[in-house]
Design an enzyme around this catalytic site. Structure first.
Site, short mmCIF file in Angstrom:
data_model
loop_
_atom_site.label_atom_id
_atom_site.label_comp_id
_atom_site.label_asym_id
_atom_site.label_seq_id
_atom_site.Cartn_x
_atom_site.Cartn_y
_atom_site.Cartn_z
CG MET A 1 -15.21 23.91 44.60
SD MET A 1 -14.13 25.32 44.55
CE MET A 1 -15.09 26.48 45.48
CB CYS A 2 -14.43 23.58 37.77
SG CYS A 2 -14.74 25.32 37.50
N GLY A 3 -15.43 20.67 38.02
CA GLY A 3 -15.08 19.24 38.06
C GLY A 3 -14.70 18.76 36.67
CG ASN B 1 -11.41 21.53 37.64
OD1 ASN B 1 -12.27 21.81 36.82
ND2 ASN B 1 -11.52 20.55 38.52
#
Ligand code: BG6
Length: 569
Positions: A1-3, A115
Site C-alpha cells: 500500500m502507498c503511504g 494514494n
C-alpha cells in the site's frame, strides 16, 4: 500500500538535515504497509528550485541516495514544506521515474504525492496530450500534476485552493493527495476522497487546540479570490478553522503511526475536504455540500510510539498474535461484568430499542473483518433472533442491495478506512438506515460517520494480515448479541455460559500461544508444499476462509508476488 507523509515547519528555523530526517523517518513509519519504492521533495538552495530524490527498494536506500548526493545539509529554512511517499506499484513497475512525487514539468511547478487510484487517468492523459503536454511515467498520478499546470496556465490569477478544487473535481476514483507548488511557495494542500489523510499540529507556543470546532461554509466567492501575494488572503477568506500564526509544525500523513511521535493533536480529513496550510494556518473547506455534517475537531490520538514498534518480535504479525490475550481483555474491559451477569455497551445503549425493533441486521465488511462477521453470525442470529445478513461491502455495492430505514447496518472494520466499506456506509446512510461501527481505529472515517460506534480497543494493528483485530471483533460482536438478547429469559443460562467463556478467553489464548513451537513444527513440514487447502464447516467455515486469507496476504507482503485464489464449495 502507498503511504503519504508531509512536513511543514512554519516560522521555526530548521536545517535541511532535520527536515530530511523528519521526512525519511515518516516514510520508515509507513514501511509496514508494504511498498516497493519511495521518494521525497524538499526546497532547493535558490528559492524557486527543488531537490527531489527517488529510489527503488527500502527507505534506507533512499537515505543512502540522499547522503551520496551530498546536498547542503546545513542550509536553514524559517518556513518550509516537504513531501514524501512510499509507493506500491499499480500503474507501471517500481522504478525511479514512476516513484512519487510526480511533477507537472521540468521546473516542478506542481509536485504531487498520491494514494489511491485515478480511474479516469487515461482520459485525462489523452486530453492533456491533446493540449501538448507530455508524460514521462506510466502512473495514474502524473495526470494530477499535469492537470494542475494546465489549469494554472489557463487561469494565471487562480488561488491555490481553487486550483486544487478544480483539479480534484475532474478526478474519478479514490485519492489522498498532497500538492506543493513553486508558484505558491511555502504552502501545501492536502485533499482526500476515499483515501485517509490526517494532519498533526505541533505548536511551539502551546495553545488550547484540542477542542476547536470548525464549521465549513463553502463560499465560492472566497474560494475564487486570487492569491496574489503568497498566501496573504487565503487564511482569512475561506478559513473556518484557523490556528494562530505562531511557530508551528504540521505533519500530514495517510497514517497516524507516522505522526504520533511528533504530536498527538490531529485533525482527520473527510472525503471532499481540501486542507490548505499557509502562513502557519490550517484552513479546511469541503468541496461538496456534504449532508453528513461538516465539522472538524482536533482529536488527541491515544497511541504511543512503543505501540507501533515491534520490540523483540520478529515481525508485527507475530507481535500482534501474541497480543491477543490483552487485546480481547481490552475489548471486554468495562463492558463484561461476569459477577453481575451483565454486559454494558455504553456506546450502543441508546440505540438498542431501535435495533431490536428493526427489520434486519446487516454486517457489512471486507476481508478479515468480513470473516469475523461470518464467524459470529450463527451465534448472533440465535441469540438476537433478528434476521442477520453478512455482506462483503464491494458485492453489496455492486448489487445495489435494498436497504430499508428500519435496517441496522453494522460496519465492521479494523482501520475504519476501507474504501468499499465507506462507500457502503454512505449508501446506507442515504437510505436512512441506522448505522453502527465496530472499529479499531479511533477517529477513523467509519467511527466518525456512523451514528454509534463500538471501539474494539485491540491497539494498533500494523501487520497487514489481521490477527488480534479479528479476535477482538469476534468478541465485540458476541457481546453485542448478548446485549440484544438480555430480555430473553429462555436464553438466560446460555447467555451466562457465554459470558463465563468470554471471561476465560484471554487465559485460554495464552495457553494456545504456548503451542507456538509445535505449530511452527507443523508449518515447517508444509514448507515444500505448493498448495494448501483449508477446510471448515459451520462456525469453522469462517476460520478456514480467514486462514486462507491470512496466508495469501502474508505471502503477498513477503514475496510481493502475484497470486490467485480459487474458492470451491
Ligand atoms: C483489505 C485487506 O484491503 O481490507 C484485508 O486486504 C482486510 O486484509 C480488509 O481485512 C478489511 O480491512 P478493514 O481495515 O476494513 O478491517
Amino acid at each position: 500500500m502507498c503511504g503519504i507523509f508531509g512536513y511543514v515547519n512554519y516560522s521555526t528555523e530548521k536545517d535541511r538535515r532535520y527536515i530530511l530526517n523528519v521526512l525519511l523517518n515518516g516514510l520508515s513509519r509507513l514501511e509496514y504497509r508494504g511498498y516497493d519504492s519511495s521518494g521525497l521533495l524538499v526546497d532547493g538552495d535558490w528559492g524557486q528550485d527543488v531537490l527531489v530524490f527517488k529510489e527503488v527498494g527500502k527507505v534506507t536506500k533512499l537515505r543512502g541516495l540522499i547522503e551520496s548526493s551530498r546536498p547542503n545539509m546545513d542550509k536553514t529554512f524559517q518556513t518550509h514544506v516537504g513531501i514524501a511517499h512510499t509507493r506500491w506499484a499499480t500503474h507501471g513497475p517500481p522504478s525511479r521515474v514512476n516513484c512519487h512525487p510526480h511533477r507537472s514539468d521540468n521546473t516542478w511547478e506542481f509536485a504531487v504525492v498520491h494514494n489511491g487510484i485515478i480511474t479516469n487517468y487515461k482520459e485525462l492523459r489523452a486530453s492533456l496530450l491533446g493540449e501538448g503536454y507530455t508524460f514521462e511515467t506510466e502512473t495514474d498520478t502524473e495526470c494530477i500534476s499535469k492537470l494542475a499546470k494546465y489549469i494554472r496556465n489557463q487561469h494565471r490569477e487562480i488561488g491555490f485552493v481553487e486550483l486544487v478544487k478544480t483539479v480534484v473535481g475532474k478526478l474519478h476514483g479514490s485519492f489522498g493527495i498532497l500538492v506543493k507548488s513553486i508558484s505558491y511557495p511555502q504552502e501545501i494542500i492536502a485533499a482526500r476522497k476515499g483515501s485517509p489523510l490526517l494532519i498533526g499540529v505541533r505548536l511551539t507556543n502551546d495553545i488550547e487546540a484540542d477542542v476547536i470546532h470548525i464549521e465549513s461554509v463553502i463560499k465560492r466567492d472566497s474560494l475564487n479570490m486570487p492569491l496574489m501575494n503568497g498566501c496573504k488572503s487565503a487564511s482569512a477568506s475561506h478559513g473556518k478553522y484557523s490556528l494562530p500564526p505562531n511557530p508551528t509544525e504540521f505533519f500530514l500523513s495517510s497514517d497516524a503511526s507516522a505522526i504520533v511521535e511528533h504530536t498527538k493533536q490531529v485533525i482527520y480529513l473527510e472525503d471532499d475536504d481540501i486542507a490548505h496550510i499557509c502562513g502557519g494556518q490550517l484552513n479546511i473547506v469541503r468541496s461538496t455540500n456534504d449532508k453528513f455534517g461538516c465539522t472538524w475537531k482536533v482529536q488527541t490520538i491515544d497511541l504511543q510510539l512503543q505501540d507501533i514498534m515491534k520490540g523483540s518480535y520478529n515481525h508485527f504479525m507475530q507481535k500482534e498474535i501474541f497480543e491477543q490475550p490483552e487485546a480481547v481483555a481490552n475489548t471486554m474491559r468495562g463492558r463484561l461484568d461476569v459477577p453481575h451477569k451483565r454486559i454494558t455497551l455504553g456506546c450502543v445503549n441508546d440505540y438498542l430499542p431501535a435495533i431490536r425493533r428493526g427489520r434486519r441486521i446487516l454486517f457489512i465488511a471486507c476481508g478479515t473483518s468480513y470473516h469475523a462477521c461470518m464467524a459470529v453470525r450463527g451465534t448472533f442470529e440465535c441469540l438476537s433472533e433478528i434476521p442477520t445478513v453478512v455482506e462483503v461491502a464491494s458485492d453489496f455495492l455492486d448489487r445495489k442491495a435494498p436497504i430499508f430505514h428500519d435496517d441496522t447496518c453494522v460496519f465492521v472494520s479494523q482501520s475504519g478506512e476501507t474504501a468499499d466499506c465507506l462507500l457502503a456506509l454512505k449508501y446506507c446512510l442515504e437510505r436512512g438506515a441506522l448505522t453502527l461501527g465496530i472499529v479499531n481505529c479511533v477517529g477513523s472515517s467509519v467511527s466518525r460517520l456512523t451514528q454509534c460506534v463500538m471501539h474494539i480497543n485491540a491497539g494498533p494493528e500494523i501487520g497487514v494480515a489481521s490477527t488480534k483485530a479479528y479476535t477482538s471483533q469476534f468478541v465485540a460482536m458476541t457481546m453485542l448479541a448478548l446485549v440484544l438478547s438480555e430480555d430473553d429469559v429462555s436464553k438466560k443460562v446460555w447467555r451466562e455460559e457465554i459470558m463465563q467463556a468470554l471471561a476465560q478467553l484471554p487465559a485460554q489464548i495464552d495457553e494456545a500461544l504456548k503451542l507456538e513451537k509445535q505449530i511452527k513444527g507443523i508449518c515447517d513440514t508444509l514448507q515444500a508444499q505448493n498448495n494448501i487447502l483449508l477446510w471448515g464447516r459451520g462456525s469453522q467455515f469462517a476460520t478456514a476462509l480467514e486462514g486462507a486469507h491470512s496466508l495469501v496476504s502474508a505471502m503477498d507482503r513477503w514475496l510481493h508476488t502475484e497470486y490467485s485464489v480459487g474458492r470451491c464449495s
